[in-house]
Motif scaffolding. Structure first.
Motif, mmCIF file in Angstrom:
data_model
loop_
_atom_site.group_PDB
_atom_site.id
_atom_site.type_symbol
_atom_site.label_atom_id
_atom_site.label_comp_id
_atom_site.label_asym_id
_atom_site.label_seq_id
_atom_site.Cartn_x
_atom_site.Cartn_y
_atom_site.Cartn_z
ATOM 1 N N UNK A 397 -19.848 53.403 21.735
ATOM 2 C CA UNK A 397 -20.318 53.424 19.978
ATOM 3 C C UNK A 397 -19.688 52.473 19.218
ATOM 4 N N UNK A 398 -18.396 52.197 19.292
ATOM 5 C CA UNK A 398 -17.811 50.998 18.476
ATOM 6 C C UNK A 398 -18.292 49.653 18.823
ATOM 7 N N UNK A 399 -18.530 49.499 20.028
ATOM 8 C CA UNK A 399 -19.044 48.217 20.458
ATOM 9 C C UNK A 399 -20.715 48.108 19.863
ATOM 10 N N UNK A 400 -21.332 49.337 19.786
ATOM 11 C CA UNK A 400 -22.568 49.169 19.168
ATOM 12 C C UNK A 400 -22.495 49.269 17.753
ATOM 13 N N UNK A 401 -21.580 49.125 17.099
ATOM 14 C CA UNK A 401 -21.518 49.032 15.873
ATOM 15 C C UNK A 401 -21.459 50.388 14.938
ATOM 16 N N UNK A 402 -21.034 51.484 15.726
ATOM 17 C CA UNK A 402 -21.015 52.713 15.179
ATOM 18 C C UNK A 402 -19.532 53.021 14.818
ATOM 19 N N UNK A 403 -19.298 53.744 13.887
ATOM 20 C CA UNK A 403 -17.937 54.423 13.631
ATOM 21 C C UNK A 403 -17.649 55.586 14.734
ATOM 22 N N UNK A 404 -16.745 55.940 15.332
ATOM 23 C CA UNK A 404 -16.695 57.078 16.327
ATOM 24 C C UNK A 404 -15.184 57.240 16.601
ATOM 25 N N UNK A 405 -14.707 58.602 16.640
ATOM 26 C CA UNK A 405 -13.431 58.576 16.947
ATOM 27 C C UNK A 405 -13.567 59.734 18.259
ATOM 28 N N UNK A 406 -12.323 59.705 19.037
ATOM 29 C CA UNK A 406 -12.023 60.687 19.840
ATOM 30 C C UNK A 406 -11.309 61.771 19.408
ATOM 31 N N UNK A 407 -11.850 62.888 19.377
ATOM 32 C CA UNK A 407 -11.144 64.150 19.006
ATOM 33 C C UNK A 407 -10.360 64.989 20.047
ATOM 34 N N UNK A 408 -9.088 65.432 20.083
ATOM 35 C CA UNK A 408 -8.661 66.090 21.052
ATOM 36 C C UNK A 408 -8.454 67.467 20.396
ATOM 37 N N UNK A 436 -16.587 62.496 17.333
ATOM 38 C CA UNK A 436 -17.227 62.489 16.133
ATOM 39 C C UNK A 436 -17.714 61.191 16.231
ATOM 40 N N UNK A 437 -18.946 60.765 15.546
ATOM 41 C CA UNK A 437 -19.671 59.618 15.534
ATOM 42 C C UNK A 437 -20.528 59.941 14.066
ATOM 43 N N UNK A 438 -20.611 58.753 13.557
ATOM 44 C CA UNK A 438 -21.177 58.521 12.044
ATOM 45 C C UNK A 438 -22.624 57.992 12.097
ATOM 46 N N UNK A 439 -23.420 59.044 12.001
ATOM 47 C CA UNK A 439 -24.981 58.857 12.194
ATOM 48 C C UNK A 439 -25.754 58.517 11.055
ATOM 49 N N UNK A 440 -26.941 58.503 11.009
ATOM 50 C CA UNK A 440 -27.834 58.314 9.839
ATOM 51 C C UNK A 440 -27.160 58.801 8.408
ATOM 52 N N UNK A 441 -27.414 58.227 7.528
ATOM 53 C CA UNK A 441 -26.919 58.948 6.014
ATOM 54 C C UNK A 441 -25.596 59.018 5.940
ATOM 55 N N UNK A 442 -24.839 58.424 6.772
ATOM 56 C CA UNK A 442 -23.380 58.429 6.696
ATOM 57 C C UNK A 442 -22.595 59.842 7.176
#
Ligand SMILES: [Zn+2]
Length: 654
Positions: A397-408, A436-442
């Motif tokens: 996701x990050x390489x694709x330009x998305x914001x994303x986190x791994x959640x434990x 979690x990943x940031x999708x459309x509309x933030x």
């Protein structure tokens, strides 16, 4: 799907591909040929239209100058554990040496002899060797005004063919433009774009060339690099799980596995080779126009549950892990997500790819030998536990330009036992990982790629691949009923509450919720959390709550129409009861308006304590598919025709 071949197979394959590439072009392996339309424009004027007598081969050369949009260079950056790879420094921009040009044509009107049939051979070879490389990387040629008929060289893509240059020409000596039919195509593409939610480029990639004369869409080309460098590095690093494997959260094996998507696109290389033309990765249509056709924040169309994800789902299926040229995360991320302007669609393509290509590592899990993973290793082996899925998702996701986190955190999955009333609440302990990943509309969206990919059924039963898209579409509050993050900032609730307490989380299913079978949502479009009564045990004698009990459930979202969004017309739903004292089994049909199903029943007619009460779909009547059968038709045939039933939900009488 069969076990993937060992990693060595794919590396040999990629080496062969690399050798083939070396035969075709001169640039040093690993060097990233740089190219831009700006550079191209400075070197030569815009290509004039071909003279009418000019052979088509001339046009074909026009398209071989398409720049590469990716590099097969091995990833140099390796990070421990589960983190996405940090942004790489940009490769040096070395312009590869160009081969000698064909003789100038300034002295003659005749076109030079064609060297060029060679290009089509080259392109065929590239397709053969690294088919998946060429598919998306190509299509750039569709930007070219003349490339409509040169799709073969276009599909070879890869940009490695630029060494064959179009001969110099003098525009003033060329005849006038022949009439073209190109202008009509963009109109069609526009119409298609507005009609669908996900990017239509998958469906009709060739219909997408944007305004050709001015080449306005070019900025898109820089995306992959920019994304690599401008990445927001918000990825949260979690330590690799070290605890007993048995406590890792997994999807509940009690769920009846829903059927595999019937529309799953072809996974085999042969199939994908024969399928649709390459995705025009760079020839993106005007983004503003596409975004304008997308639902606005909060608009009706922004509902994920009824959204059509066939575009990203089909696209993700075109990249079987075994056929990848390398385990390069950035490359894979670009291939999977570039066709989609929507962040939601990009994230969905990654989610779906993980289902197709990563199997749960039950060996390590049940053997207690889980070792920390890296995204590259997960790509190479195709095996992971939850943290491997989550780590690879965020890395991609990050390489694709998305914001994303791994959640434990703690998941109520495999091995989870709901508390009984009065049981003590055990302290919080981490046993699962998701994203979690940031999708459309933030919007920050919680997703569980591991649970969405398949089922762990036990230590001695093979892992079962099983696509469960609701682990992508489920709203965050419902998601939070089965996932408790260790970090308070990772709830991402949408009900106005920043978080819930560990106690509330654990008490949510005290006494156990009813059993909702896996088919409820994918087959029938019914929301798992909409059932009433919500808890598993129903008292036959319950003076406090009255003699009549309401059974009810609701479609997964307010817009859901199973015929349109699901698998077909709805089935008649019935409640299977044991009758008074359990002596008169019956199948009572629910009333429904298509969105809500409901029924009021006398408690004493439900059956005897110890018996079960279940919701079934009437799937067949007299051997015929039961979809679309009405309640009155069901009543008229009840007891006279053989019927088949599919389980939806179940309660126990006490
Ligand atoms: Zn909806």
């Amino acid at each position: 799907m069969a076990e993937p071949p060992p990693g060595s197979a794919s590396s040999i394959k990629s080496r062969i591909a690399a050798l083939n590439l070396e035969e075709v072009h001169a640039p040093a392996p690993g060097s990233r040929p740089t190219y831009s339309y700006e550079q191209a424009a400075s070197k030569k004027a815009r290509p004039p239209p071909p003279p009418s007598q000019r052979p088509h081969a001339q046009q074909r050369q026009q398209s071989v100058n398409n720049p590469p949009i990716h590099s097969n260079a091995p990833t140099s950056t390796r990070q421990p554990s589960n983190q996405p790879i940090a942004a790489k420094p940009e490769a040096p921009k070395s312009q590869p040496a160009l081969p000698p040009r064909p003789p100038s044509r300034t002295n003659t009107q005749q076109a030079p002899a064609l060297p060029p049939r060679k290009t089509s051979e080259q392109s065929v070879r590239r397709r053969d060797s690294t088919e998946s490389v060429s598919t998306v990387a190509s299509g750039r040629s569709t930007l070219s005004a003349n490339s409509a008929k040169t799709s073969v060289s276009g599909t070879s893509g890869g940009g490695q063919l630029y060494q064959v240059r179009a001969p110099a020409y003098d525009p003033s000596k060329l005849p006038p433009l022949p009439p073209k039919k190109a202008p009509e195509e963009p109109k069609q593409a526009r119409a298609t774009l507005k009609a669908t939610k996900t990017s239509p480029s998958i469906v009709a990639p060739r219909a997408l060339p944007p305004q050709l004369p001015t080449r306005p869409a070019l900025p898109a080309r820089q995306d992959p690099k920019e994304q690599e460098n401008v990445q927001p590095e918000k990825t949260q690093v979690i330590p690799p799980p070290r605890r007993s494997a048995l406590s890792f959260g997994l999807n509940k094996s009690t769920e009846t596995p829903p059927p595999v998507l019937s529309t799953r696109p072809g996974l085999t290389p042969t199939e994908s080779a024969g399928t649709p033309p390459p995705i025009p990765l760079a020839s993106r249509p005007n983004l503003d126009a596409i975004m304008a056709s997308k639902p606005k924040p909060g608009a009706l169309g922004s509902c994920l549950k009824c959204r059509d994800f066939s575009g990203p789902d089909n696209h993700a299926a075109r990249y079987p892990r075994q056929n990848l040229p390398s385990s390069d995360v950035a490359w894979l991320a670009t291939q999977l997500t570039s066709p989609f302007p929507s962040f939601t669609d990009k994230a969905r393509a990654l989610f779906t790819w993980l289902h197709h290509n990563v199997e749960y590592d039950i060996h390590s899990f049940f053997g207690g030998t889980i070792s920390p993973s890296t995204p590259e290793r997960t790509i190479t082996t195709g095996l992971a536990v939850c943290e491997g899925y989550a780590g690879l998702f965020t890395a991609l996701a990050v390489k694709a330009g998305l914001e994303s986190v791994v959640i434990s955190g703690r998941g109520k999955g495999y091995g989870h036992t709901p508390l009984k009333p009065g049981d003590p609440i055990l302290p919080f302990k981490t046993d699962h990982a998701w994203n979690a990943v940031r999708i459309d509309n933030g919007e920050w969206k919680l997703v569980d790629c591991c649970w969405g990919a398949g089922n762990v059924q036990g230590p001695h039963t093979p892992y079962e691949k099983n696509f469960k898209p609701y682990w992508f579409t489920m709203d965050n509050n419902e998601f939070g009923c089965s996932h408790f993050p260790s970090d308070n900032s990772h709830f991402y609730r949408t009900d106005g509450r920043a978080s819930i307490s560990w106690e509330e989380y654990m008490l949510d299913d005290v006494g156990e919720r009813l059993t909702v079978y896996g088919a409820a949502t994918p087959d029938h479009g019914i929301g798992a959390r909409t059932f009433l009564p919500a808890m598993k045990h129903i008292k036959v004698n319950d003076p406090q709550n009255g003699p009549v009990i309401r059974f009810q459930f609701t479609s997964v979202c307010p817009h859901w129409e199973n015929e349109r969004h699901g698998k077909g017309k709805p089935y008649v739903m019935v409640l299977h009861v044991g009758g008074r004292d359990g002596r008169k089994t019956d199948w009572l049909p629910f009333q429904t308006d298509g969105k809500i199903w409901w029924m009021d029943v006398n408690r004493v007619d439900l059956g005897a304590p110890g018996q079960k009460v279940s919701v079934f779909a009437v799937t067949t009547i007299s051997g015929e598919d039961g979809r679309g059968v009405t309640v009155s038709e069901y009543k008229s045939k009840k007891g006279r025709a053989a019927m088949g039933f599919g389980g939806v939900a179940m309660w126990e009488l006490v």
